[in-house]
Design an enzyme around this catalytic site. Structure first.
Site, mmCIF file in Angstrom:
data_model
loop_
_atom_site.group_PDB
_atom_site.id
_atom_site.type_symbol
_atom_site.label_atom_id
_atom_site.label_comp_id
_atom_site.label_asym_id
_atom_site.label_seq_id
_atom_site.Cartn_x
_atom_site.Cartn_y
_atom_site.Cartn_z
ATOM 1 N N SER A 530 0.845 -1.184 0.000
ATOM 2 C CA SER A 530 0.000 0.000 0.000
ATOM 3 C C SER A 530 0.890 1.247 0.000
ATOM 4 O O SER A 530 1.668 1.421 -0.940
ATOM 5 C CB SER A 530 -0.960 -0.035 1.188
ATOM 6 O OG SER A 530 -2.007 0.880 1.031
ATOM 7 N N HIS A 643 -7.408 -5.736 -1.139
ATOM 8 C CA HIS A 643 -6.268 -5.018 -0.565
ATOM 9 C C HIS A 643 -5.773 -5.677 0.718
ATOM 10 O O HIS A 643 -4.655 -5.425 1.163
ATOM 11 C CB HIS A 643 -6.690 -3.570 -0.293
ATOM 12 C CG HIS A 643 -5.562 -2.609 -0.101
ATOM 13 N ND1 HIS A 643 -4.668 -2.287 -1.098
ATOM 14 C CD2 HIS A 643 -5.179 -1.872 0.984
ATOM 15 C CE1 HIS A 643 -3.799 -1.415 -0.645
ATOM 16 N NE2 HIS A 643 -4.075 -1.135 0.613
#
Length: 669
Positions: A530, A643
């Site tokens: 990320s 994610h």
């Protein structure tokens, strides 16, 4: 506990040991304080997550499994009389509320809702429950009951018509006009009544001690796509009247009523620094309307900001009032620790249970100054402890991973502080490889966390322990932008991605090389996910210091991220400081893709197909550019994962991910 550190008779943890780990969370005291029910998650022989309820007797220390099968049983809550446990289970499909007699017997399904249930709480008299579900705009509860188990098979293939700015979510997927609804459920019959008409998002709710009022936090602004507040509302159950008690400029959650029902507490902030604002403990005096930030003068983030791969998604204990009603217990994140504190109504803050560990679950005894806490540290996966709220003493109650931990050696990270290039003090940790021999030189891998407003710290981290077991030193730091070091520090990264945050990390590398002489400076690797993936991309575009890199769920291009991420349209402006039409040059300046010609470091790119936070096109742009430049790279795409792959993704893919990371570093370091 005894840590078998550096013993030759034990081995280091392997990636495959993920399938043997037991994840303990969400302890809940019985009303009489004699028992604790908790959740234990495992990965079964089919490589699927299962979670079940376990009962701990404090009288004799015995632990008994209460639910079984191929289900995910979570969120257990005792009825006020202690005779029943309500919990969520997906054994019939979507998570529904089930009831289980405390003296034994079969569980009984209470709700049959097409979209399932996400949270629940008991009324004080135990006659009903309040729960959170979602409904389509034209649906009613009666139409919504799950009577057709094969509905998914019968669904027609239709286009998704998008009219909203916020039309997707990494956690929930594409929106389809569903809205959150609070419902009242008769605890015996299951008869349901909708209490609210539908909200964009309800993130917390709590019922008053007299059972007459439900407090909830939601966004009821005229255009929720452009506002990021969560106001607090009071709903009178009998009349249906709703009153807003906040003023539209804050973000509040974790609601908790005082024992006398005269005050409501919440965790939140007023967006002073947008997404980088420290959380505070707030109280709202219901009769007078007065609101106060009890921790306003304490430069510490309230809540759990820890980054890890073991306990993500565990229910937060939120705020817990003491039995006298003159103060609250809460978790806070400070210098790599998540510990327990108490704040009195006059603002006095007292440490309650502190140390170099991650306290990620809590239940307080209804009569005595003690609690049961779920605690992890760097060499201990996680267990329940009896803790004294007077002196912080801890006594271990469970040994969830005893068999596995007896086989293993863990590397204990060494914590240190170092100066960055501009003199700021940065905290870091260094994990030595297992069985390090005198005079040996070893490669080092630098790990960079996501967020960026999160923190590394004193918690068990499977990925890092796997690398240490494979013979790598592991460096991890909290550069500016991280939580744990105050408001100025966490806000400092905004508008400066790739600036002093980059210098903080590189200064940590220099410090490690200067102070840990067993590190081979010619064999350095770097990885992160990320924001950590963004920084990995940025690093290899700005230095050739690293011999190998692995970028995960990363950002490579802020210009396209603006329009494809579920949060891009506001996060880009919040964090970089502009949007695509005002200053595209600035977005491009902060984009790692701009510097792709400089990348000479072999780069492995890992990305999930269903990542809506940092969509896979971010990886594709980087990969295609590198291949076009004939640089050493590989793209690994993970199907059916979002994610959250490294923390809660499909177990087989989590293993694949770890093996790809280790394999890349083994090849190049």
């Amino acid at each position: 506990m005894t840590v078998h550190h550096m013993k030759k008779t034990t081995r280091g943890i392997a990636a495959e040991d993920l399938f043997r780990i037991h994840f303990v969370s969400d302890p809940q005291f019985s009303p009489d304080g004699k028992k604790v029910i908790f959740v234990q998650k495992t990965i079964d022989h089919e490589r699927e997550y299962r979670s079940h309820l376990f009962l701990l007797s404090l009288a004799d220390g015995s632990v008994k499994q209460w639910t079984f099968g191929k289900s995910k049983d979570t969120f257990p809550r005792w009825s006020p009389d202690g005779k029943t446990i309500a919990f969520l289970s997906n054994r019939s499909g979507k998570p529904q509320i089930w009831r289980l007699p405390a003296d034994g017997g079969e569980a009984r399904q209470l709700t049959f809702l097409k979209n399932g249930v996400r949270q629940l709480c008991w009324s004080p008299n135990g006659r009903f429950l309040i729960a959170l579900t979602s409904l389509g705009k034209e649906e009613t509860l009666k139409e919504h009951e799950e009577k057709n188990k094969n509905e998914k098979e019968k669904r027609k293939l239709t286009p998704l018509i998008v009219e909203r700015l916020q039309y997707k979510s990494d956690a929930a997927g594409f929106r389809d006009d569903k809205q959150d609804v609070l419902i009242r459920i008769d605890a015996e019959t299951g008869e349901m009544q909708a209490l609210t008409n539908g909200d964009d998002e309800i993130i917390s709710f709590a019922i008053s001690p007299d059972g007459q009022t439900v407090a909830f936090a939601a966004n009821r602004s005229e255009d929720p796509d452009f506002t990021f507040t969560r106001d607090i509302f009071l709903l009178d159950i009998d009349s249906g009247k709703t009153t807003k008690i906040t003023d539209g400029n804050g973000f509040f959650a974790s609601l908790s009523w005082s024992p006398d029902g005269k005050m409501l507490a919440a965790i939140g902030h007023e967006l002073e620094y947008l997404g980088a604002t420290l959380n505070r403990v707030w109280t709202f005096d219901i009769p007078s309307g007065e609101k106060r930030a009890l921790t306003a003068n304490w430069d510490v983030h309230v809540g759990d900001a820890m980054v890890g791969d073991m306990h993500s998604g565990a229910p937060s204990p939120g705020l817990i009032w003491n039995k006298e009603g003159n103060g609250l217990y809460f978790l806070a994140s400070e210098r790599g620790r998540v510990n327990l504190y108490h704040v009195a109504l006059d603002g006095t803050i007292t440490p309650s249970v502190i140390g170099d560990f991650h306290l990620y679950g809590l239940s307080i005894h209804p009569h005595h100054h003690m609690a049961v806490a779920a605690i992890s540290d760097p060499t201990h996966i996680g267990d329940l402890y009896a803790v004294s709220l007077r002196d912080g003493r801890r006594d271990k109650l469970t040994n969830a991973n005893e068999e596995l931990e007896k086989e293993l050696s863990f590397s204990k990270p060494e914590s240190f502080s170092y100066p960055s290039r501009d003199g700021w003090d940065i905290q870091g940790w260094l994990m030595k490889p297992l069985h390090l021999e005198d005079g040996q030189k070893v490669p080092m891998v630098v790990e960079i966390h996501g967020g960026p407003h999160a923190m590394y710290g004193f918690t068990f981290f499977h990925e890092m322990q796997v690398l240490a077991a494979k013979g790598y030193a592991v460096l991890f730091t909290n550069p500016r932008g991280s939580h744990g070091y105050g408001q100025t520090f966490v806000n400092a990264v905004r508008g400066d991605y790739g600036g002093m945050d980059y210098e903080d990390i590189m200064s940590g590398v220099e410090y490690a090389l200067a102070h840990f002489h067993f590190i081979d400076e010619t064999r350095l690797g770097v990885t992160g996910g990320s924001y950590g993936g963004f920084m990995t991309n940025w690093i290899v575009g700005h230095t050739d210091r690293f011999k190998a890199a692995v970028t995960q769920r990363s950002i490579s291009n802020w210009l396209s991220f603006y329009g494809v991420s579920d949060i891009g349209y506001f996060f880009t402006e919040w964090e970089v400081g502009c949007n695509v039409w005002e200053n595209p040059e600035r977005l491009w300046h902060h984009s790692p893709l701009k510097y792709v010609k400089n990348i000479r470091t072999p780069l492995l790119i890992l990305h999930s197909e269903k990542d809506y936070r940092c969509p896979i096109e971010q990886a594709e742009q980087l990969f295609i550019s590198l291949k076009h430049l004939k640089r050493e790279t590989k793209l690994v795409r993970f199907p059916e994962a979002n994610h959250d792959l490294s923390r809660n993704g499909p177990p087989t893919l989590r293993l694949e991910r770890l093996n790809h990371i280790v394999g890349w570093f083994e090849k190049y370091l």
